[in-house]
Design a protein around this motif. Structure first.
Motif, PDB file in Angstrom:
ATOM      1  N   GLY A  88       0.213  52.973  60.403  1.00  0.00           N
ATOM      2  CA  GLY A  88       0.492  53.398  59.074  1.00  0.00           C
ATOM      3  C   GLY A  88       1.729  52.587  58.402  1.00  0.00           C
ATOM      4  O   GLY A  88       1.354  52.270  57.483  1.00  0.00           O
ATOM      5  N   SER A 116      -2.562  57.433  61.020  1.00  0.00           N
ATOM      6  CA  SER A 116      -1.610  57.459  59.987  1.00  0.00           C
ATOM      7  C   SER A 116      -2.182  56.159  59.021  1.00  0.00           C
ATOM      8  O   SER A 116      -1.812  56.474  57.702  1.00  0.00           O
ATOM      9  CB  SER A 116      -0.324  57.065  60.562  1.00  0.00           C
ATOM     10  OG  SER A 116      -0.116  55.659  61.052  1.00  0.00           O
ATOM     11  N   TRP A 120      -3.133  57.006  55.134  1.00  0.00           N
ATOM     12  CA  TRP A 120      -2.538  56.216  53.906  1.00  0.00           C
ATOM     13  C   TRP A 120      -3.248  55.494  53.009  1.00  0.00           C
ATOM     14  O   TRP A 120      -2.954  55.492  51.853  1.00  0.00           O
ATOM     15  CB  TRP A 120      -1.409  55.459  54.470  1.00  0.00           C
ATOM     16  CG  TRP A 120      -0.385  54.720  53.542  1.00  0.00           C
ATOM     17  CD1 TRP A 120       0.821  55.466  53.097  1.00  0.00           C
ATOM     18  CD2 TRP A 120      -0.465  53.615  52.882  1.00  0.00           C
ATOM     19  NE1 TRP A 120       1.311  54.466  52.177  1.00  0.00           N
ATOM     20  CE2 TRP A 120       0.728  53.154  52.052  1.00  0.00           C
ATOM     21  CE3 TRP A 120      -1.327  52.299  53.265  1.00  0.00           C
ATOM     22  CZ2 TRP A 120       0.870  52.408  51.521  1.00  0.00           C
ATOM     23  CZ3 TRP A 120      -1.129  51.145  52.313  1.00  0.00           C
ATOM     24  CH2 TRP A 120      -0.156  51.334  51.302  1.00  0.00           C
TER      25      TRP A 120
END
Length: 165
Positions: A88, A116, A120
């Motif tokens: 991420g 992540s 995102w």
């Protein structure tokens, strides 16, 4: 898989994990201990078509192997980030460097280190055989398994909504 036409039209950056997405997740070793990965040609053609439609492509992987760099070079993928566990952060950093917002970004991943990035990105995808945590984080799921045409399925879905299929 049906994705939003607006999201597909706004997409400027699409990043992919390698193991379990671009490959089937298995790692083969030669007698000399060299790791070997197998990539699907259907996926490669889909990636070339997606790039030709104006989407910047990237690879973000936790491992660091020369064969990933070689595959990326063969496909014309200029943005290759290897050895990054927090994908991420890697995706957000790359998008920032390129001046691209999260709302213009997509990501495909299959396991916990991808969550992540899946959360995102505006558009997120998990292959059919992804771990449950990735499936829960992803907006869309492929019918095909990683390394068996899942990347092509993602590319085709985006291209169809961009009118470039």
């Amino acid at each position: 898989m049906q994705i939003s036409a607006v999201d597909a039209q706004n997409l400027r950056l699409m990043a992919f994990d390698v193991d379990g997405v671009m490959t089937d997740g298995r790692i083969y070793f030669t007698q000399e201990g060299e790791a070997i990965k197998v990539f699907h040609t259907l996926d490669g053609h889909g990636l070339k078509k997606l790039a030709a439609s104006g989407v910047t492509l990237a690879i973000i992987t936790g491992r660091n192997t020369p064969m990933v760099a070689k595959r990326a070079a063969d496909l014309g993928i200029q943005h290759v980030i290897q050895g990054r566990e927090d994908k991420g952060v890697a995706l957000a950093d790359l998008a920032d460097q390129l001046g691209i917002a999260a709302s213009e970004t997509g990501y495909a991943g299959d396991d916990e280190p991808d969550v992540s990035a899946l959360e995102w990105a505006r558009l997120s995808f998990a292959p059919a055989n992804a771990h449950e945590c990735a499936k829960q984080a992803a907006d869309h799921h492929t019918q095909r398994r990683g390394g068996e045409g899942a990347v092509r399925e993602i590319c085709d879905a985006i291209l169809a909504q961009r009118g470039a299929a």
